[in-house]
Design a protein around this motif. Structure first.
Motif, PDB file in Angstrom:
ATOM      1  N   GLU A 226       0.812  -1.209   0.000  1.00 13.73           N
ATOM      2  CA  GLU A 226       0.000   0.000   0.000  1.00 13.73           C
ATOM      3  C   GLU A 226       0.850   1.265   0.000  1.00 13.73           C
ATOM      4  N   ALA A 227       2.103   1.118   0.424  1.00 10.97           N
ATOM      5  CA  ALA A 227       3.019   2.263   0.402  1.00 10.97           C
ATOM      6  C   ALA A 227       3.760   2.375  -0.939  1.00 10.97           C
ATOM      7  N   GLY A 228       3.449   1.470  -1.880  1.00 10.07           N
ATOM      8  CA  GLY A 228       4.092   1.522  -3.189  1.00 10.07           C
ATOM      9  C   GLY A 228       5.454   0.873  -3.231  1.00 10.07           C
ATOM     10  N   LEU A 229       5.675  -0.099  -2.343  1.00 15.36           N
ATOM     11  CA  LEU A 229       6.957  -0.800  -2.268  1.00 15.36           C
ATOM     12  C   LEU A 229       6.772  -2.285  -2.560  1.00 15.36           C
ATOM     13  N   GLU A 230       7.840  -2.925  -2.982  1.00 10.83           N
ATOM     14  CA  GLU A 230       7.811  -4.373  -3.139  1.00 10.83           C
ATOM     15  C   GLU A 230       9.092  -4.967  -2.566  1.00 10.83           C
ATOM     16  N   VAL A 231       9.000  -6.234  -2.194  1.00 11.23           N
ATOM     17  CA  VAL A 231      10.140  -6.911  -1.590  1.00 11.23           C
ATOM     18  C   VAL A 231      11.091  -7.361  -2.685  1.00 11.23           C
ATOM     19  N   SER A 232      12.296  -6.806  -2.673  1.00  7.99           N
ATOM     20  CA  SER A 232      13.330  -7.212  -3.619  1.00  7.99           C
ATOM     21  C   SER A 232      14.023  -8.483  -3.144  1.00  7.99           C
ATOM     22  N   LYS A 233      14.189  -8.581  -1.811  1.00  2.00           N
ATOM     23  CA  LYS A 233      14.833  -9.766  -1.233  1.00  2.00           C
ATOM     24  C   LYS A 233      14.393  -9.918   0.207  1.00  2.00           C
ATOM     25  N   GLU A 234      14.243 -11.158   0.642  1.00  2.00           N
ATOM     26  CA  GLU A 234      13.915 -11.460   2.030  1.00  2.00           C
ATOM     27  C   GLU A 234      14.850 -12.562   2.517  1.00  2.00           C
ATOM     28  N   ILE A 235      15.403 -12.369   3.713  1.00  5.94           N
ATOM     29  CA  ILE A 235      16.285 -13.389   4.283  1.00  5.94           C
ATOM     30  C   ILE A 235      15.898 -13.636   5.738  1.00  5.94           C
ATOM     31  N   TYR A 249       8.037   0.092  -6.220  1.00  5.50           N
ATOM     32  CA  TYR A 249       7.291  -0.877  -7.017  1.00  5.50           C
ATOM     33  C   TYR A 249       7.568  -0.674  -8.498  1.00  5.50           C
ATOM     34  N   GLY A 250       7.960  -1.766  -9.152  1.00  3.86           N
ATOM     35  CA  GLY A 250       8.141  -1.727 -10.600  1.00  3.86           C
ATOM     36  C   GLY A 250       9.535  -1.375 -11.056  1.00  3.86           C
ATOM     37  N   THR A 251      10.454  -1.084 -10.125  1.00  4.09           N
ATOM     38  CA  THR A 251      11.826  -0.775 -10.541  1.00  4.09           C
ATOM     39  C   THR A 251      12.624  -2.059 -10.689  1.00  4.09           C
ATOM     40  N   ALA A 252      13.626  -2.026 -11.550  1.00  6.99           N
ATOM     41  CA  ALA A 252      14.440  -3.218 -11.784  1.00  6.99           C
ATOM     42  C   ALA A 252      15.353  -3.475 -10.602  1.00  6.99           C
ATOM     43  N   SER A 253      15.616  -4.760 -10.328  1.00  8.98           N
ATOM     44  CA  SER A 253      16.522  -5.125  -9.236  1.00  8.98           C
ATOM     45  C   SER A 253      17.960  -4.872  -9.645  1.00  8.98           C
TER      46      SER A 253
END
Length: 253
Positions: A226-235, A249-253
């Motif tokens: 909802e804040a316009g973010l996405e998880v690039s990596k989780e550990i 959100y939507g930017t390349a890794s």
């Protein structure tokens, strides 16, 4: 200013100092059970309740000892797995108790470094944070901020760190607004690093009802989305602690 070298058992000692009321309540409860067992009713249920309460205390303290004192958590080596760029600028944001700024500064000596503290006693009412603030001085030049008015220009920061801080924002709408501002503040390839316990089974076994102070993974993902973010990596930094690297959100890794 405190040394970056942590003292033996500093982590579990802090848990006790900041949350001593919880342990006092548990011990009073055990005392009442013992009184009930010997003066009113010698029932196996009393024995079970006494043992369960004692076991809960021991497990939570042993888990805290492991996490905060026996692992390399506060060396922050996990950041190498989460941060995918060489940051020119880093902002560390805490909730009134800062254990990592000195270490971050030493790990990234060439980065511009700022420290923010969003603690507001009217909004963030945890007694443990109040006690922590009385026992530990803030990092030099720490700037006190408002979660709804983060003083960062758009696209001005490469990495924003939040270690055991974001969960102190108990209102979900406030958390979303806060992360929206952080999203705007990071560069196109910038990252927000969030380190937290989760409200999951292993943390329930470790902290019993204390795990309700944490948020579930689904809740974190909802807030991030909802804040316009996405998880690039989780550990998994330890079995009890998760690290999220967030990007716009939507930017390349």
């Amino acid at each position: 200013m405190e040394s970056t070298i942590r003292k033996p058992f500093q982590g579990v000692t802090n848990i006790i100092l900041f949350n001593w009321h919880t342990f006092v309540i548990a011990l009073i409860f055990i005392l009442l059970l013992i009184i009930g067992k010997y003066y009113f009713l010698d029932n196996i249920l009393f024995n079970i309740a006494i043992l369960a309460t004692l076991l809960s205390i021991v497990i939570s303290l042993v888990t805290s000892l492991y996490i905060y004192d026996l692992t390399d958590l506060y060396k922050l080596s996990f950041l190498d797995k989460l941060i995918a760029l060489k940051p020119a600028s880093i902002v560390n944001i805490n909730a009134g108790f800062d254990e990592i700024s000195e270490v971050v500064k030493s790990r990234y000596p060439d980065s511009r470094f700022s420290v923010f503290d969003f603690y507001d006693p009217l909004l963030h009412t945890e007694i443990s944070i109040e006690r922590a603030r009385k026992l530990y001085e803030p990092y030099p030049e720490t700037q006190v901020i408002n979660t709804k008015a983060v003083p960062l220009e758009e696209g001005s920061v490469d990495v924003i760190l939040l270690m055991f801080a974001a969960h102190e924002i108990r209102n979900e709408e406030e958390r979303i607004i806060f992360f929206e501002q952080l999203r705007k503040a990071i560069t196109i390839q910038g990252m927000i690093i969030v380190v937290e316990h989760q409200r999951d089974l292993i943390n329930f076994f470790a902290y019993n009802i204390g795990f309700f102070h944490f948020y579930s993974k689904n809740n974190w993902l909802k807030v991030f989305t909802e804040a316009g973010l996405e998880v690039s990596k989780e550990i998994k930094i330890t079995p009890f602690i998760s690290g999220f690297a967030l990007k716009k959100y939507g930017t390349a890794s």
